[in-house]
Design a protein around this motif. Structure first.
Motif, mmCIF file in Angstrom:
data_model
loop_
_atom_site.group_PDB
_atom_site.id
_atom_site.type_symbol
_atom_site.label_atom_id
_atom_site.label_comp_id
_atom_site.label_asym_id
_atom_site.label_seq_id
_atom_site.Cartn_x
_atom_site.Cartn_y
_atom_site.Cartn_z
ATOM 1 N N UNK A 373 0.835 -1.202 0.000
ATOM 2 C CA UNK A 373 0.000 0.000 0.000
ATOM 3 C C UNK A 373 0.871 1.254 0.000
ATOM 4 N N UNK A 374 1.882 1.239 0.871
ATOM 5 C CA UNK A 374 2.777 2.396 0.923
ATOM 6 C C UNK A 374 3.439 2.593 -0.439
ATOM 7 N N UNK A 375 3.885 1.483 -1.014
ATOM 8 C CA UNK A 375 4.553 1.552 -2.315
ATOM 9 C C UNK A 375 3.616 2.158 -3.358
ATOM 10 N N UNK A 376 2.366 1.704 -3.373
ATOM 11 C CA UNK A 376 1.411 2.228 -4.360
ATOM 12 C C UNK A 376 1.162 3.725 -4.151
ATOM 13 N N UNK A 377 1.061 4.135 -2.873
ATOM 14 C CA UNK A 377 0.824 5.554 -2.607
ATOM 15 C C UNK A 377 2.031 6.395 -3.014
ATOM 16 N N UNK A 378 3.231 5.873 -2.743
ATOM 17 C CA UNK A 378 4.419 6.635 -3.123
ATOM 18 C C UNK A 378 4.512 6.762 -4.638
ATOM 19 N N UNK A 379 4.160 5.687 -5.340
ATOM 20 C CA UNK A 379 4.189 5.761 -6.800
ATOM 21 C C UNK A 379 3.108 6.704 -7.305
ATOM 22 N N UNK A 380 1.961 6.687 -6.640
ATOM 23 C CA UNK A 380 0.893 7.620 -7.014
ATOM 24 C C UNK A 380 1.382 9.054 -6.866
ATOM 25 N N UNK A 381 2.095 9.291 -5.752
ATOM 26 C CA UNK A 381 2.618 10.639 -5.536
ATOM 27 C C UNK A 381 3.690 10.975 -6.561
ATOM 28 N N UNK A 460 5.674 9.242 -15.360
ATOM 29 C CA UNK A 460 5.564 10.684 -15.582
ATOM 30 C C UNK A 460 4.937 10.981 -16.934
ATOM 31 N N UNK A 461 5.301 10.202 -17.937
ATOM 32 C CA UNK A 461 4.761 10.439 -19.279
ATOM 33 C C UNK A 461 3.259 10.259 -19.319
ATOM 34 N N UNK A 462 2.795 9.171 -18.748
ATOM 35 C CA UNK A 462 1.349 8.923 -18.798
ATOM 36 C C UNK A 462 0.595 9.833 -17.836
ATOM 37 N N UNK A 463 1.278 10.273 -16.772
ATOM 38 C CA UNK A 463 0.673 11.296 -15.919
ATOM 39 C C UNK A 463 0.448 12.576 -16.703
ATOM 40 N N UNK A 464 1.460 12.943 -17.487
ATOM 41 C CA UNK A 464 1.338 14.152 -18.306
ATOM 42 C C UNK A 464 0.210 14.010 -19.319
ATOM 43 N N UNK B 55 3.262 -3.107 -18.990
ATOM 44 C CA UNK B 55 2.572 -1.814 -19.016
ATOM 45 C C UNK B 55 2.010 -1.383 -17.679
ATOM 46 N N UNK B 56 2.430 -2.044 -16.591
ATOM 47 C CA UNK B 56 1.871 -1.695 -15.284
ATOM 48 C C UNK B 56 2.128 -0.233 -14.930
ATOM 49 N N UNK B 57 3.370 0.199 -15.100
ATOM 50 C CA UNK B 57 3.723 1.551 -14.662
ATOM 51 C C UNK B 57 3.055 2.610 -15.529
ATOM 52 N N UNK B 62 -1.092 6.728 -15.352
ATOM 53 C CA UNK B 62 -2.307 7.333 -15.916
ATOM 54 C C UNK B 62 -3.433 7.300 -14.885
ATOM 55 N N UNK B 63 -3.616 6.131 -14.305
ATOM 56 C CA UNK B 63 -4.681 5.944 -13.319
ATOM 57 C C UNK B 63 -4.481 6.866 -12.113
ATOM 58 N N UNK B 64 -3.242 6.928 -11.615
ATOM 59 C CA UNK B 64 -2.957 7.726 -10.418
ATOM 60 C C UNK B 64 -3.310 9.185 -10.659
ATOM 61 N N UNK B 65 -2.927 9.698 -11.815
ATOM 62 C CA UNK B 65 -3.197 11.110 -12.089
ATOM 63 C C UNK B 65 -4.688 11.352 -12.265
#
Lengths: 590, 88
Positions: A373-381, A460-464, B55-57, B62-65
């Motif tokens: 869970x911590x890992x997922x939250x850190x990656x989310x951040x 970062x790319x897919x976040x963008x 493709x997990x990351x 994408x999901x996180x944002x």
């Protein structure tokens, strides 16, 4: 104890008193010389050295030199120099003196080996940093500074109470690992947490930091929170609570940053988010995690300062810090824009920038401990860095919709300060070994593996991509001149509301009580008057009936009796007779 | 209330996709495709069972944002106040 040891913090503090006596170029040279001197003094301290004295049976250790304190001392000296360079052209002596005392007292906190020394420098830090907020000399800054100092006084008192209890329990003021156990340690922990801006004790930071001057906020961003992180790493490593707090801190500030309009407040929320990573690392508590946390603190001081410098430069040149008023500045401020992007890339942990080599240590540490869970939250951040660090500050400020403003680049010293800071961010990103060899535990960690780099760039790319899509389809919460409620509501509005509630509640109770007392006394009064009249009437009427009074005469007698009772003008004989009769009846009845 | 909501979310749409910007966007999208394809070439060290999925990351980023955006949209009407909210 060697007499040749110079306390780097005291060099800055005592040296700062002389600043007003210098003029022109000499003052500039002096402002840059002091941090250098402090840095040299710090470098010349040897490991294991300590400067100590005895006071009231307690051993005071002014200087404790080990890898952890040296690491933080180094970055604070660097920051003091860069901040001084950035603020070199500021004419206001108050700011320079306060900044130097602030930096010096932070060095004092980091080097302190006992709690009393720590406390003295701690309070000095709070006081001097308040002047950096007040230096804006606006009403808003005054009010924010007032709230800031109140919060820090409370934090300081918690710490002091903890120290007193700690000294009572353990009989010594020296400290190392404390751990969360018992009242003393909790109080010390809370004192540290206030300064580290741990959620929910964080609201002072986004409240006060954006109120500083363009140059003073750079200092503010660097010292207070990071010195508290240092103390957490020294005293409370492996404390599980820190993981929870850290997990909240990496996520919630991103959302606030998304909604915020003032760029420096956006950065303040970024700062909270970054502190969350450090908390998680310290909470996990393995060698890798602690290394990661303190390495991240080191990098964070630099890139956060860089971002605040860029925001400060924009504020100084345009007089604006709201995103609604900014945009398209890259055309006339290309260098500031470049440095800002480097800062943003560092905070977003893009490979080859400093954040990448430190943040990934913390994230890896959580995965080695199988904390999913911590890992997922850190990656989310990590992904959210796109929003809190990428979108607002570089994108909407320097690109985005053109505001039509064409400010000049800031002065040479500001550009040089930003350039040097940016250089350090890139340097650490490319040569992490330089940082790794300063860390408290031996480092056996390789940040640059193919998978790792790819994963981070993908995130970062897919976040963008989400940002582009949201912007395209109108899903992005647009900028508006507004403010967002945070925990500081509790003491800014809540205080007033609590006063109103107390006013309503307590005064309500008061009024009800008054009514009750009145009703009781009135009832009693009536009773005292009515009961004898009724009793007397009963016997009298019987007597009169026996005596043969009827009709109007009886009515007249009754009325006169009531009148006499009310006026207290009863014939004594009658009263005495009635009383005797009454006693007689009671006697007969028993 | 509805008009206020509109003000909270719909300001300016400044993503004007024309000319150079269109090319930039296409390059960016191509870059993303390459990033996903490049995953075949690297040797992964998954720490959990599921993070080695192809493709997990990319998907998680994408999901996180999206989650963060959604939370921000939920939070905006709750916390947003006028700038002089705290003024006396």
């Amino acid at each position: 104890m060697t007499s040749s040891m110079l306390h780097p913090g005291l060099i800055l503090i005592i040296g700062s008193f002389l600043v007003p006596y210098f003029q022109g170029p000499a003052r500039k040279a002096y402002l840059l010389f002091l941090p250098l001197a402090a840095g040299i003094a710090l470098a010349s301290l040897s490991y294991g050295a300590d400067l100590s004295a005895e006071l009231w049976g307690y051993n005071l250790q002014f200087i404790r030199v080990d890898k952890l304190s040296t690491l933080f001392g180094t970055v604070f000296c660097i920051m003091s120099f860069l901040g001084g360079l950035f603020a070199l052209k500021v004419k206001d002596n108050l700011q320079h003196v306060a900044a130097l005392i602030y930096a010096g007292s932070t060095l004092g906190v980091v080097l302190a080996g006992d709690l009393l020394t720590l406390y003295i420098f701690w309070e000095l830090m709070a006081v001097s940093s308040t002047f950096l907020i007040l230096a804006s000399r606006t009403t808003q800054a005054q009010q924010a500074g007032f709230r800031y100092v109140l919060v820090h006084i409370i934090g300081g008192l918690l710490l002091l109470a903890g120290i007193v209890l700690y000294a009572q329990d353990s009989g010594t003021l020296e400290f190392a690992y404390i751990g969360l156990e018992g009242a003393a340690s909790w109080l010390i922990f809370l004192g540290f947490a206030v300064n580290a801006a741990a959620i929910p004790l964080h609201a002072w930071l986004p409240d006060a930091y954006p109120m500083g001057t363009p140059t003073s906020t750079v200092y503010l961003s660097a010292f207070t929170t990071k010195s508290a992180v240092y103390l957490m790493a020294r005293c409370f490593p492996g404390t599980e609570l820190l993981i929870f707090v850290g997990a909240v801190m990496v996520v919630v500030p991103i959302i606030y940053a998304l909604l915020e309009n003032d760029i420096r407040r956006v950065l303040a929320y970024s700062l909270l988010n970054q502190t969350g990573f450090m908390f998680c690392g310290i909470g996990i508590g393995t060698a890798l995690a602690i290394n990661g946390a303190v390495a991240h603190a080191f990098c964070c001081v630099l890139y956060m300062a860089l971002l605040f410098m860029a925001a400060g430069a924009v504020l100084e040149r345009t007089g604006k810090s709201g995103i609604t008023d900014l945009g398209g500045l890259y055309k006339s401020m290309p260098w500031t824009c470049l440095f800002c992007i480097i800062g943003a890339a560092s905070i977003a942990a893009f490979p080859l920038f400093s954040g990448f080599v430190s943040k990934s240590m913390v994230i890896s540490a959580s995965s080695y401990e199988k904390m999913a869970v911590v890992w997922l939250l850190l990656q989310l951040a990590s992904a959210g860095a796109v929003y809190h660090a990428g979108v607002k500050v570089p994108y909407f400020t320097f690109f985005g919709k053109d505001s039509g403003i064409r400010p000049e680049e800031p002065s040479w010293n500001m550009l040089l300060a930003m350039g040097l800071t940016a250089f350090l961010c890139v340097f650490i990103g490319i040569f992490p070994a330089w940082l790794y060899k300063m860390l408290p535990f031996p480092v056996d960690y390789v940040p640059y593996t193919g998978a790792h780099v790819l994963e981070q760039v993908q995130i970062l790319g897919f976040g963008t991509l989400t940002f582009i899509l949201a912007l395209r389809y109108g899903y992005y919460p647009f900028e508006a001149r507004s403010l967002n409620l945070d925990v500081d509501w509790l003491y800014r509005k809540g205080g007033g509301k609590a006063y109103q509630a107390l006013d309503w509640g307590l005064n309500g109770i008061n009024a009800q009580a008054e009514k009750f007392v009145l009703a009781v006394t009135r009832g009693l009064g009536r009773g005292v008057y009515h009961i004898p009249t009724t009793v007397l009437m009963f016997f009298s009427v019987n007597l009169w009936l026996v005596m043969g009074y009827t009709g109007r005469q009886l009515e007249m007698k009754k009325r006169r009796l009531v009148h006499d009772m009310r006026a207290g003008t009863l014939p004594i004989g009658l009263g005495a007779g009635i009383a005797t009769l009454f006693i007689f009846i009671v006697y007969m009845a028993t | 209330m509805n008009r206020e909501r509109d003000k909270m979310f719909q300001g300016r749409n400044d993503l004007n996709l024309q000319g150079k910007k269109r090319w930039l966007l296409l390059c960016f999208l191509a870059g993303l495709v390459i990033l996903v394809l490049a995953e075949m070439a690297v040797h992964k060290h998954p720490a959990f069972d599921w993070d080695g999925t192809y493709g997990f990351f990319a998907g998680y980023g994408f999901f996180a944002c999206l989650v963060l955006l959604l939370l921000a949209r939920i939070l905006r009407p709750l916390v947003m106040r006028s700038e002089d909210y705290y003024d006396l």
